[in-house]
Each structure stands twice: as C-alpha cells, then as structure tokens.
Enzyme design. Structure first.
Site, PDB file in Angstrom:
ATOM      1  CB  ILE A 194      -3.333  -6.375  -4.907  1.00 13.10           C
ATOM      2  CG1 ILE A 194      -3.207  -5.406  -6.099  1.00 13.10           C
ATOM      3  CG2 ILE A 194      -1.955  -6.855  -4.467  1.00 13.10           C
ATOM      4  CD1 ILE A 194      -2.439  -4.127  -5.804  1.00 13.10           C
ATOM      5  CB  SER A 195      -6.197  -9.233  -1.128  1.00  9.12           C
ATOM      6  OG  SER A 195      -6.382  -7.849  -0.955  1.00  9.12           O
TER       7      SER A 195
ATOM      8  CG  HIS B  84      -1.049 -14.044  -8.813  1.00 14.10           C
ATOM      9  ND1 HIS B  84       0.188 -13.763  -9.368  1.00 14.10           N
ATOM     10  CD2 HIS B  84      -0.917 -13.765  -7.489  1.00 14.10           C
ATOM     11  CE1 HIS B  84       0.999 -13.337  -8.430  1.00 14.10           C
ATOM     12  NE2 HIS B  84       0.357 -13.333  -7.269  1.00 14.10           N
TER      13      HIS B  84
ATOM     14  NE  ARG C 223       7.731 -12.148  -9.009  1.00 12.65           N
ATOM     15  CZ  ARG C 223       6.777 -12.363  -8.116  1.00 12.65           C
ATOM     16  NH1 ARG C 223       5.706 -13.069  -8.437  1.00 12.65           N
ATOM     17  NH2 ARG C 223       6.896 -11.917  -6.886  1.00 12.65           N
TER      18      ARG C 223
ATOM     19  N   GLY D 125       0.805  -1.222   0.000  1.00  5.28           N
ATOM     20  CA  GLY D 125       0.000   0.000   0.000  1.00  5.28           C
ATOM     21  C   GLY D 125       0.835   1.268   0.000  1.00  5.28           C
TER      22      GLY D 125
ATOM     23  CG  ASP E 233       2.057 -13.630 -12.166  1.00 10.14           C
ATOM     24  OD1 ASP E 233       2.824 -13.896 -11.220  1.00 10.14           O
ATOM     25  OD2 ASP E 233       0.816 -13.684 -12.054  1.00 10.14           O
TER      26      ASP E 233
ATOM     27  NE  ARG F 139       3.094 -17.138  -1.125  1.00 11.65           N
ATOM     28  CZ  ARG F 139       3.857 -17.875  -1.921  1.00 11.65           C
ATOM     29  NH1 ARG F 139       4.068 -19.159  -1.641  1.00 11.65           N
ATOM     30  NH2 ARG F 139       4.432 -17.356  -2.988  1.00 11.65           N
TER      31      ARG F 139
END
Ligand code: NAD
Ligand code: LMR
Length: 330
Positions: free
Chosen positions: A139-140, A199, A175, A35, A172, A103
């Site tokens: 996004i969560s 995702h 990346r 954020g 993704d 995570r």
C-alpha cells in the site's frame, strides 16, 4: 475474459461466514492512519484466524483493542522489541504493508520516494527471511516504485515469486464506482469500473468504455476520468496537512486482502485489478502494470488483457506507460 460483475461480488465476500478458512495475516504499519482501520476490518473477516499487527510503536494497543471483537481470530501486537518483526511474519500467508509516510498538500506521491523506499525495502528483507511464501500487498506510496523495489529485494534474497506480489490499486477502483454513480445518479454498489495502469495521477486509467456509461458526454467523461486520477488530492487537500486517505484506503485494502485470501482458499472467479509484474507491456519496457487478474491458490492465476478499448483510452494508456516506465526504473 474477465467480467466486471465478478469484481462486484468481491466487495461482499469478506464478511461472509459461509466459507471459513485458516489464514495468518500480518499488517506492517498497523498503528497508522490506514493500519488501524485495516486491522479492524481484517478482524471482521472470517477467513483470518491469526492476525499479527506490527508497527514501530503502538501495535500492541491496537491489537488489544480489536482483540475484544467477538470473531474467531486471535490477534497479537508486535514492536521491534523481542524480535517482533520476525515473530509477526513467521508463518504468515498474507502480508499487507501500509508502513510509510503519507503526503501533505503540495506533494506528489513521488516526493515520498526517499523516505518510503527504504522503509519498504527493509520490511521486504524481513518478509523474505521470515515468510518467503506469503502473498505481499503493498500500500505504501509511491506504489508505482515501491512494488518494483520489493521485487528487487526478493530477487536479491532468491525468493521472488511474481505471482504473489501485489500493488494495491483498489482505492482507484472503489473511487471510480463512487464517482461514476454520482455522475449517473445510480447505485454505487452496482457500479463496476475496471481501472488499469498504475497508482498516481495520469498513470491511473479508468476504462469507462467498458461500462454502461460509455456514451456519456465527452466533457462529463473527461471530468470523471480526471477526478478518478486525482481523487487522492481531494483527500490530501481536505485533511489539510493531516495526511491522506486512510478510511477509504482501509476499505480498499481489506477488499483486496479478502480477494487474495479467497483465491488462496480455492474460490473461483475472484478478479481484481492490481499492479503486478505483468507480461502485457513488458516488450515495451513496462515491467509492472495494473490490469485485472484472476486470483487463485498460487496467487495470480491469470492476467487479463484490456480487450477492446476506445481510441481515447488507448491514448491514456500510452501516456501512462511513459510515466510508469520512469517510475519503475527509479
Ligand atoms: P501514517 O503515518 O498514519 O501511518 C504509517 C505507519 O507506518 C505509522 O504508524 C508508522 O509508525 C509506521 N511505520 C513507519 N515506518 C515503519 C517501519 N519501518 N516498520 C513498521 N511500521 C512503520 O500513514 P498512512 O496514512 O497510514 O499512510 C501510509 C502509507 O500508505 C503512505 O505511504 C501513503 O501514501 C500510502 N497510501 C497508499 C494508498 C494506496 O492507494 N495505495 C492510499 C492511501 C495511502
Ligand atoms: C490515494 O490515492 O488517496 C493515496 O495514494 C494517497 C495519496 O497520497 O493520495
């Protein structure tokens, strides 16, 4: 047909001052690892004129900080006090949601489901009540499940617009550009890889066959695909208990937000892969899928198919769809 080159243009649109527009953008979870840098990047975006930052705590501090940056937007921070969530959302054109727990090593994104599903669902209720016409960027994690959850909440409130709900899979995509450039010794800013599916892990499918590197040796290609699919784990491991990707994610979120704003403002040929309520594989029971879409004044303007892909990619898509179906049902 979409052009990967067009996606590249999206990376550079956001800081351009040539097209100034007037949009209110709201970040829910603005005091978090994602954020805060996301709020900074949105403050630098000249399409944003009103930036509303909401979090359970700390958002007024983030707002005061970024508000000193001399761009045109006004910034305000909100907490739950004084009806802050509703105030942050009222009149918003784009709502970005990075609220939720990240995570730790040893966890999958799916392990976040129990905590984040209820956070995202409660925020979706507030969006439905206060900014039902906004484009919503989720996004969560786990994105494969949180996006369908938001769609169900919006349906229950009678305000679901599938053209305006986006799961952010742009990390993704960025990346893939970076990792392929490391393999091919090329300029990462010129590398464009279309990434489709979902995702998480094997649901992330980079379409290397659509790049100039399609003939790279099989073991190199397999390693590259694996790294793109599990890139999030690299960061989780390196942060060693302190969370997951935040800075690269903020970059990705700011790019996707800018592309949505560019579409809303009538710019042409704005294309991003994103996880949406997607017609491509609905007949097989896969209701949501990430594929390149053209963004427009009403949100999703056109959903693009995958075109011709390699036999190996067909197999990856097949496997991805099986997992996605379960994630979506959950
Ligand atoms: P973080 O813990 O640093 O920040 C989360 C923020 O959300 C905190 O400030 C917290 O106060 C806030 N929050 C929690 N509940 C809230 C609520 N009900 N209303 C408003 N704010 C609330 O976590 P982070 O590193 O910023 O990650 C956030 C989420 O983004 C995680 O779920 C993570 O897995 C996910 N993520 C997704 C991607 C992606 O590619 N889509 C990439 C990275 C991280
Ligand atoms: C990522 O891809 O970095 C994010 O989804 C965060 C994570 O949990 O890996």
């Amino acid at each position: 047909m979409f052009s990967a080159r067009r996606q590249l243009v999206n990376s550079f649109r956001q800081f351009s001052t040539s097209a100034i527009n007037n949009y209110k953008v709201t970040v829910l979870g603005a005091n978090g690892g994602i954020g805060q840098p996301l709020s900074l990047l949105l403050k630098l975006n000249h399409k944003v004129t009103d930036l509303a930052l909401y979090d359970l705590r700390g958002a007024p501090g983030v707002a005061a900080d970024v508000s000193h940056i001399p761009t045109n937007s006004t910034v305000k921070g909100y907490t739950p006090e004084n009806d802050g969530l509703a105030q942050a959302l009222k009149g918003s054109d784009v709502v970005i949601i990075p609220a939720g727990v990240p995570r730790k090593p040893g966890m999958t994104r799916d392990d976040l489901f129990n905590t984040n599903a209820s956070i995202v669902a409660s925020l979706a209720v507030a969006v439905a009540d206060n900014s039902p016409n906004a484009s919503i960027l989720i996004i969560s994690n786990p994105v494969n499940s949180t996006v369908p959850i938001v769609s169900e909440v919006l349906k229950s409130k009678g305000v679901y617009n599938p053209k305006k709900l986006f799961g952010v899979t742009t990390l993704d995509v960025i990346r893939a550009s970076r990792f392929i450039s490391e393999v091919a010794s090329t300029d990462p800013t010129k590398e464009q890889v279309t990434v489709v599916g979902g995702h998480s892990g094997i649901t992330i499918v980079p379409l290397i066959s659509k790049t100039v590197h399609k003939d790279v040796a099989k073991d190199t290609k397999d390693a590259l695909i694996h790294r793109i699919q599990f890139g999030g784990d690299e960061v989780v491991k390196a942060k060693d208990g302190a969370g997951s990707a935040t800075l690269s994610m903020a970059t990705a979120g700011a790019r996707m937000a800018n592309s949505v704003l560019a579409g809303l403002s009538g710019e042409k040929d704005v294309i991003e892969p994103t996880f949406i309520d997607n017609p491509l594989y609905k007949s097989e029971g896969v209701e949501f899928f990430s594929s390149p879409v053209t963004l427009g004044p009403d949100g999703v303007h056109e959903v693009h198919g995958l075109g011709t892909i390699s036999a190996e990619e067909e197999e990856l898509i097949k496997t991805a769809k099986e997992t996605l179906k379960k994630n979506i049902q959950k």
